[in-house]
Design a protein around this motif. Structure first.
Motif, PDB file in Angstrom:
ATOM      1  N   ASP A 139       0.709  -1.107   0.576  1.00  0.00           N
ATOM      2  CA  ASP A 139       0.259   0.014  -0.002  1.00  0.00           C
ATOM      3  C   ASP A 139       0.867   1.587  -0.642  1.00  0.00           C
ATOM      4  O   ASP A 139       2.025   1.444  -0.440  1.00  0.00           O
ATOM      5  N   GLU A 140       0.081   2.503   0.325  1.00  0.00           N
ATOM      6  CA  GLU A 140       1.245   3.326   0.122  1.00  0.00           C
ATOM      7  C   GLU A 140       1.840   4.229   1.265  1.00  0.00           C
ATOM      8  O   GLU A 140       2.766   4.440   1.015  1.00  0.00           O
ATOM      9  N   ARG A 141       1.466   3.177   2.334  1.00  0.00           N
ATOM     10  CA  ARG A 141       2.788   3.885   3.481  1.00  0.00           C
ATOM     11  C   ARG A 141       4.258   3.030   3.218  1.00  0.00           C
ATOM     12  O   ARG A 141       4.594   2.454   2.663  1.00  0.00           O
ATOM     13  N   MET A 142       4.355   4.475   3.999  1.00  0.00           N
ATOM     14  CA  MET A 142       6.006   4.117   3.820  1.00  0.00           C
ATOM     15  C   MET A 142       6.799   3.980   5.251  1.00  0.00           C
ATOM     16  O   MET A 142       7.826   4.709   5.818  1.00  0.00           O
ATOM     17  N   ASP A 143       6.897   2.592   4.955  1.00  0.00           N
ATOM     18  CA  ASP A 143       7.248   2.288   5.645  1.00  0.00           C
ATOM     19  C   ASP A 143       8.589   0.735   5.965  1.00  0.00           C
ATOM     20  O   ASP A 143       8.333   0.695   4.883  1.00  0.00           O
ATOM     21  N   VAL A 144       8.935   0.055   6.759  1.00  0.00           N
ATOM     22  CA  VAL A 144       9.643  -1.204   6.398  1.00  0.00           C
ATOM     23  C   VAL A 144       8.639  -2.092   5.882  1.00  0.00           C
ATOM     24  O   VAL A 144       8.943  -2.923   5.398  1.00  0.00           O
ATOM     25  N   PRO A 145       7.994  -2.317   6.411  1.00  0.00           N
ATOM     26  CA  PRO A 145       7.210  -3.636   6.063  1.00  0.00           C
ATOM     27  C   PRO A 145       6.689  -3.696   4.903  1.00  0.00           C
ATOM     28  O   PRO A 145       6.449  -4.283   3.284  1.00  0.00           O
TER      29      PRO A 145
END
Length: 472
Positions: free
Chosen positions: A34-40
């Motif tokens: 998805d659009e989240r900018m995180d490590v996963p």
């Protein structure tokens, strides 16, 4: 019955996806993030998809978009594993534009970092980047100057105490030439410390500073359309002195012809910043959305006069403010174009958080006086009587214990806005109301709201626990 088996377990297709064309499989992989900018979403999922089987690995590695985003946390000045990870992402992303988030929040700090140096070698592919670094590390970005052809969104942050007096911007011009840059965010420092292409900027999603910073940025960014400002400075009690001479000498008057959205906030640790000196200096003839959150200082007549200079305002969002009901009503008289009104108070009952310096309560805006002012009166001989906010279509209000006791007044106000004189094209019908209770509402309140559905009103009541709300 014969069962087909792959000769090599690593080559075994994973379900029905094993028969899909590589191109289609690559598109499916993009739906896994998805659009989240995180490590996963930027590291773990792409790596997982490349390890299922040979076919999936081929599809994943040959999909540059899958590797074009990276969120990484730095430690120390060197880190071999993270350096190798960055090399992998830069190689597999090919020529695809990059979205990069880099956080360097824990010491030891240094003037630069091997990961930063590798990323800067590919600055011509930067599209959206966020760097939260020790401020001294920004000086190492000199090499990206004139090498930012794709950059559209830039976010910079630091945990250091940075001010214009402690540094010079002569050698902080690395982002000054970025022909596509439209959005600029600076966290914990004023963007005036660095050089930016102000004339082309359109959006400042977050800016921490004071009144001088706000006016300065609006003066520089003459084509800004959106700005969100966190005012971090101000006296802990209402301040009645005149604006500073520096402020008056620099920008006596700012009329901004492009700004359409303005958000004013204060930090949780200082909600009593006095902004009365800001409003007289602003004229925003094209502003459509004004949001004010956590501002618990007095507004004063300056705010009412400011609203009178907003002829195109469509949305007014007041959340946890100390604006009295009478001042709000006076301001609303100037907002004939308003279609969306949101007035929310804090749901807490703690005296330490509810009390203002004047001893008033935060829950003083949504009162009987406001409800009666919003009630239309079609039987008055005065054409202006009861015609507050003639274009209003959406209304969202906090219902406190005091407001809940005004059930008849509340319902009468809503019903009055469901009746429209078809011969008058200047009046709009209320279409949506959202109720945010600070207290539990009794059954009668709900029944009266449900009855309004027969008039075509979309009614939502938010749960006391803060849920999304449900339609009645």
């Amino acid at each position: 019955m014969h069962v087909l088996q792959a000769s090599n377990p690593s080559d075994r297709p994973y379900g029905t996806l094993g028969s899909l064309p590589i191109e289609l499989l690559s598109e499916i992989f993009l739906l896994c993030i998805d659009e989240r900018m995180d490590v996963p979403n930027t590291i773990q999922i792409p790596l997982l998809l490349s390890k299922i089987c040979t076919r999936w690995r081929t599809a994943a590695i040959n999909n540059p978009q899958l590797w074009s985003r990276l969120s990484i946390q730095l430690t120390g000045a060197t880190s071999q594993p993270k350096s190798e990870l960055v090399d992998t992402w830069l190689e597999r992303s090919g020529a695809f534009p990059l979205t990069i988030y880099v956080f360097w929040e824990e010491p030891p700090f240094a003037d630069t970092h091997i990961v930063l140096e590798k990323l800067m070698q590919h600055s011509e592919r930067w599209r959206a980047v966020f760097f939260y670094l020790p401020f001294r590390a920004f000086r190492s970005f000199a090499s990206v100057r004139k090498h930012l052809p794709m950059l559209t969104d830039l976010s910079l942050g630091t945990g250091d105490d940075v001010n214009l007096g402690s540094t010079t911007s002569s050698n902080l011009d690395m982002f000054e030439i970025a022909p596509q840059l439209r959005s600029l965010e600076c966290v914990n420092f004023s963007p005036t410390v660095l050089k930016f292409p102000w004339a082309q900027l359109q959006d400042i999603p977050l800016l921490s500073g004071n009144i001088d910073d706000c006016l300065d940025i609006l003066h520089r960014g003459k084509r800004l359309s959106k700005i969100s400002m966190i005012f971090v400075e101000g006296a802990p009690s209402p301040w009645t002195g005149p604006p500073s001479p520096a402020l008056l000498d620099t920008y006596q008057y700012v009329s901004h012809n492009y700004l359409t959205s303005l958000t004013i906030m204060t930090p949780p640790w200082n909600e009593f910043v006095d902004l009365s000196a800001l409003f007289p200096h602003l004229t925003l003839p094209r502003l459509e959305t004004l949001t004010i959150c956590n501002l618990n200082s007095t507004f004063g007549e300056e705010f009412t006069q400011f609203l009178s200079r907003l002829p195109t305002l469509k949305t007014l969002h007041l959340r946890k403010t100390a604006l009295p009901d009478d001042q709000l009503v006076e301001g609303l008289k100037h907002l004939a174009s308003l279609t969306n009104l949101i007035v929310l108070s804090s749901s807490t009952s703690s005296p330490s958080t509810m009390a203002t310096p004047r001893g008033a309560q935060l829950d003083l805006t949504v009162t009987r006086y406001l409800l009666e002012a919003l009630t239309r009166n079609f039987f008055s001989n005065d054409a202006m009587d009861g015609m507050l906010l003639p274009r209003l279509q959406k209304l969202e209000l906090t219902v406190s214990d005091a407001a809940a006791r005004e059930l008849d007044t509340f319902i009468d106000m809503l019903q009055s806005r469901l009746r429209v004189d078809e011969s008058d094209s200047t009046l709009a019908k209320l279409e949506h109301v959202r109720v945010r209770p600070c207290v539990y509402l009794n059954d009668e309140f709900f029944i009266r709201l449900i009855e309004l559905r027969d008039y075509g009103l979309d009614v939502q009541v938010e749960d006391m626990a803060g849920c999304e709300g449900s339609a009645l």
